[in-house]
Design a protein around this motif. Sequence first.
Motif, PDB file in Angstrom:
ATOM      1  N   MET A   1      -5.898 -14.733  -0.417  1.00  0.00           N
ATOM      2  CA  MET A   1      -5.309 -15.465   0.687  1.00  0.00           C
ATOM      3  C   MET A   1      -4.618 -16.730   0.172  1.00  0.00           C
ATOM      4  N   ASN A   2      -5.191 -17.359  -0.829  1.00  0.00           N
ATOM      5  CA  ASN A   2      -4.598 -18.557  -1.390  1.00  0.00           C
ATOM      6  C   ASN A   2      -3.248 -18.247  -2.040  1.00  0.00           C
ATOM      7  N   VAL A   3      -3.109 -17.057  -2.628  1.00  0.00           N
ATOM      8  CA  VAL A   3      -1.847 -16.654  -3.239  1.00  0.00           C
ATOM      9  C   VAL A   3      -0.778 -16.520  -2.159  1.00  0.00           C
ATOM     10  N   LEU A   4      -1.141 -15.928  -1.033  1.00  0.00           N
ATOM     11  CA  LEU A   4      -0.201 -15.806   0.085  1.00  0.00           C
ATOM     12  C   LEU A   4       0.242 -17.180   0.577  1.00  0.00           C
ATOM     13  N   PHE A   5      -0.711 -18.082   0.700  1.00  0.00           N
ATOM     14  CA  PHE A   5      -0.386 -19.434   1.162  1.00  0.00           C
ATOM     15  C   PHE A   5       0.563 -20.126   0.187  1.00  0.00           C
ATOM     16  N   LYS A   6       0.289 -19.998  -1.113  1.00  0.00           N
ATOM     17  CA  LYS A   6       1.151 -20.631  -2.112  1.00  0.00           C
ATOM     18  C   LYS A   6       2.544 -20.000  -2.108  1.00  0.00           C
ATOM     19  N   LEU A  62      -1.267 -15.217   8.565  1.00  0.00           N
ATOM     20  CA  LEU A  62      -2.043 -15.344   9.803  1.00  0.00           C
ATOM     21  C   LEU A  62      -2.917 -14.113  10.047  1.00  0.00           C
ATOM     22  N   GLY A  63      -2.361 -12.939   9.773  1.00  0.00           N
ATOM     23  CA  GLY A  63      -3.108 -11.704   9.982  1.00  0.00           C
ATOM     24  C   GLY A  63      -4.216 -11.471   8.972  1.00  0.00           C
ATOM     25  N   SER A  64      -4.172 -12.211   7.861  1.00  0.00           N
ATOM     26  CA  SER A  64      -5.175 -12.003   6.817  1.00  0.00           C
ATOM     27  C   SER A  64      -6.430 -12.845   7.026  1.00  0.00           C
ATOM     28  N   GLY A  65      -6.496 -13.521   8.144  1.00  0.00           N
ATOM     29  CA  GLY A  65      -7.693 -14.294   8.438  1.00  0.00           C
ATOM     30  C   GLY A  65      -7.570 -15.772   8.142  1.00  0.00           C
ATOM     31  N   TRP A  66      -6.354 -16.254   7.862  1.00  0.00           N
ATOM     32  CA  TRP A  66      -6.151 -17.685   7.651  1.00  0.00           C
ATOM     33  C   TRP A  66      -6.586 -18.402   8.917  1.00  0.00           C
ATOM     34  N   PRO A  67      -7.309 -19.497   8.808  1.00  0.00           N
ATOM     35  CA  PRO A  67      -7.785 -20.189  10.011  1.00  0.00           C
ATOM     36  C   PRO A  67      -6.623 -20.646  10.891  1.00  0.00           C
ATOM     37  N   PHE A  68      -6.647 -20.204  12.136  1.00  0.00           N
ATOM     38  CA  PHE A  68      -5.577 -20.560  13.068  1.00  0.00           C
ATOM     39  C   PHE A  68      -5.876 -21.915  13.682  1.00  0.00           C
ATOM     40  N   GLN A  69      -4.889 -22.795  13.611  1.00  0.00           N
ATOM     41  CA  GLN A  69      -5.016 -24.118  14.216  1.00  0.00           C
ATOM     42  C   GLN A  69      -3.951 -24.225  15.306  1.00  0.00           C
ATOM     43  N   PRO A  70      -4.231 -24.947  16.390  1.00  0.00           N
ATOM     44  CA  PRO A  70      -3.281 -25.031  17.506  1.00  0.00           C
ATOM     45  C   PRO A  70      -1.876 -25.489  17.100  1.00  0.00           C
ATOM     46  N   MET A  71      -1.751 -26.338  16.076  1.00  0.00           N
ATOM     47  CA  MET A  71      -0.430 -26.817  15.670  1.00  0.00           C
ATOM     48  C   MET A  71       0.442 -25.690  15.108  1.00  0.00           C
ATOM     49  N   LEU A  72      -0.168 -24.562  14.777  1.00  0.00           N
ATOM     50  CA  LEU A  72       0.603 -23.439  14.256  1.00  0.00           C
ATOM     51  C   LEU A  72       1.493 -22.804  15.324  1.00  0.00           C
ATOM     52  N   TRP A  73       1.166 -23.002  16.610  1.00  0.00           N
ATOM     53  CA  TRP A  73       2.017 -22.469  17.681  1.00  0.00           C
ATOM     54  C   TRP A  73       3.418 -23.070  17.594  1.00  0.00           C
ATOM     55  N   GLY A  74       3.493 -24.383  17.422  1.00  0.00           N
ATOM     56  CA  GLY A  74       4.788 -25.041  17.296  1.00  0.00           C
ATOM     57  C   GLY A  74       5.530 -24.587  16.053  1.00  0.00           C
TER      58      GLY A  74
END
Length: 134
Positions: A1-6, A62-74
Amino acid sequence: MNVLFKAHSGLRYLVLVVGLLAVVYFVSGLVSKRPADKKVRILGSSFAGLLDTQILLGLVLLGSGWPFQPMLWGHLSLMLLAAVLAHVLLVVNRRRPQPGFLLPLIGVGGALLLISLGILAIGRGVLGSTPIPS
């Protein structure tokens, strides 16, 4: 997951660089009043393709289980809007009898503005690596 984020985080630089190169080329074409050439389509398509890849990586993240935070909607909304704006204006320009520089400039320039706002929406710097607040 960290690789995807990077990958998602790093690809933004390529999206921004190609977008800025496209904007500079479109502005120079408008200023010089020369007819649009094949480079308009190549730069526009390259930008749109990179933006699509960036959105795909974000959705996979997002689909891989990354923690969803409300600011991600924007963030998500602004990024999708940026892609739609770029695609629509680039396609409309391509279908015109005489393609020009103005529609691609508005499409890519507007998308870059929305992308910048989308990056700021999650508390990150557009060019820096400010961490996402928890």
